[in-house]
Design an enzyme around this catalytic site. Structure first.
Site, PDB file in Angstrom:
ATOM      1  N   CYS A 114      41.816  37.271  34.797  1.00 31.52           N
ATOM      2  CA  CYS A 114      40.676  36.731  35.544  1.00 31.52           C
ATOM      3  C   CYS A 114      39.560  37.734  35.870  1.00 31.52           C
ATOM      4  O   CYS A 114      38.485  37.327  36.279  1.00 31.52           O
ATOM      5  CB  CYS A 114      41.179  36.098  36.836  1.00 31.52           C
ATOM      6  SG  CYS A 114      42.142  34.602  36.553  1.00 31.52           S
ATOM      7  N   PHE A 115      39.802  39.027  35.708  1.00 32.38           N
ATOM      8  CA  PHE A 115      38.721  39.986  36.006  1.00 32.38           C
ATOM      9  C   PHE A 115      37.759  40.154  34.837  1.00 32.38           C
ATOM     10  O   PHE A 115      36.704  40.765  34.960  1.00 32.38           O
ATOM     11  CB  PHE A 115      39.283  41.361  36.420  1.00 32.38           C
ATOM     12  CG  PHE A 115      40.097  42.062  35.350  1.00 32.38           C
ATOM     13  CD1 PHE A 115      39.474  42.706  34.287  1.00 32.38           C
ATOM     14  CD2 PHE A 115      41.488  42.089  35.419  1.00 32.38           C
ATOM     15  CE1 PHE A 115      40.219  43.358  33.305  1.00 32.38           C
ATOM     16  CE2 PHE A 115      42.245  42.736  34.448  1.00 32.38           C
ATOM     17  CZ  PHE A 115      41.604  43.370  33.382  1.00 32.38           C
TER      18      PHE A 115
END
Length: 389
Positions: free
Chosen positions: A164-165
């Site tokens: 998700c980053f």
């Protein structure tokens, strides 16, 4: 004779990297969050797990998500029952889906971005493709190059299994490529399909259930380049500064493992606490050199891992509710699309800023921040400057 330093100087762009176009795409299958628990427990043959279903219903109710888009339809799931069982061997079936769907969805988003950009696709010099959905050789970057008909000598970068980053990661890499290669035009694509993580519920693995309540499918594409061509290219945002850091004492906070049963993931309950504890340091590092300490004076794009993360960041920094409006809007309409989320929020913000008659693409403000949070726990920070509308 020309010196190395002169060659180096000639190779570099003059101005900062800018985002020149944004395109997004989702599968046709729209899922309403209010009715999803009924569908999920029925399709996974788990309706007898009454208490677990009630727990899942509460997760969905608290998620602040109204709808999501998913490649996995009822028909596909009925044809692939191994995906519906908890931890059944199913990797082959999942792989067969995502190696086709990830580049296809990425193409949809890329075509929209290229159209807005207004330049021929032959001017694309670099391609960055990012997905957490499936691994293959040659990769999704190669497949997209073929699908779009890009030149065979486009310089490709394939990023698998970031999590998700990575919406921040692709911007950081695109910035460096654009600024260090004069005339470069970088096509950036994040494409995420939850067919790798979908599985039936289990009493013993509640963090998997959290994911079933949050994740959705989507792809976003950008064109990034320095020194925009006047009259043809119109910058949307300028990328000023980037950073990546691993939050201290956060090992095991978020992790994922590719197994015979697909991609499994685990998260600690205190992920929102870890993010909010480290956000201030990241902001000081980014904005102190600019003389900015009032974080209500900048525009905000934060990866919406879930509502609790956004709530705790708001509380920690005393942010006004409207600061996270674009972020919460994307979470509500699409769910958590992993790496693609922050790029959807960029698109939402610039469109809403224009619609509302504001002075800049960043909600009328000059400076802004984009945050990605994910496995590690890794935090990506991007300082943005808006463009006058």
């Amino acid at each position: 004779m020309v010196s190395v330093s002169e060659i180096r100087q000639a190779q570099r762009a003059e101005g900062p990297a800018t985002i020149l176009a944004i395109g997004t795409a989702n599968p046709a299958n729209k899922v309403e969050q209010a009715t999803y628990p009924d569908f999920y427990f029925k399709i996974t043959n788990s309706e007898h797990k009454v208490e677990l279903k009630e727990k899942f219903q509460r997760m969905c109710d608290k998620s602040m998500i109204k709808s999501r888009y998913m490649y996995l339809t009822e028909e596909i799931l009925k044809e692939n029952p191994s995906l519906c069982e908890y931890m059944a061997p199913s990797l082959d079936a999942r792989q067969d889906m995502v190696v086709v769907e990830v580049p296809r969805l990425g193409k949809e988003a890329a075509v929209k971005a290229i159209k807005e950009w207004g330049q021929p696709k032959s001017k694309i010099t670099h391609l960055i493709f990012c997905t957490t959905s499936g691994v293959d050789m040659p990769g999704a970057d190669y497949q997209l190059t073929k699908l779009l008909g890009l030149r065979p000598y486009v310089k490709r970068y394939m990023m698998y299994q970031q999590g998700c980053f990575a919406g921040g990661t692709v911007l950081r890499l695109a910035k460096d490529l654009a600024e260090n290669n004069k005339g470069a035009r970088v096509l950036v694509v994040c494409s995420e399909v939850t067919a790798v993580t979908f599985r039936g519920p289990s009493d013993t693995h509640l963090d998997s259930l959290v994911g079933q309540a949050l994740f959705g499918d989507g792809a976003a594409a950008l064109i990034v380049g320095s020194d925009p061509v006047p009259e043809i290219e119109k910058p949307i945002f300028v990328m000023v500064w980037t950073a990546q850091t691993i939050a201290p004492d956060s090992e095991g906070a978020i992790d994922g493992h590719l197994r015979e049963a697909g991609l499994t993931f685990h998260l600690l309950k205190d992920v929102p606490g870890i993010v909010s504890k480290n956000i201030d340091k990241a902001l000081v590092e980014a904005f102190q050199p600019l003389g900015i300490s009032d974080y209500n004076s900048i525009f905000w794009i934060a990866h919406p891992g879930g509502p609790a993360i956004l709530d705790q960041v708001e509380q920690k920094l005393a942010l006004k509710p409207e600061k996270m409006k674009a972020t919460r809007e994307v979470l509500s309409e699409y769910g958590n699309m992993s790496s693609a989320c922050v790029l959807f929020i960029l698109d939402e913000m610039r469109k809403k800023s224009t619609k509302d008659g504001l002075k800049t693409t960043g909600e009328g403000l000059d400076w802004g921040v984009l945050f990605g949070f994910g496995p590690g726990l890794t935090i990506e920070t991007v300082v943005l400057h808006s463009v006058a509308i």
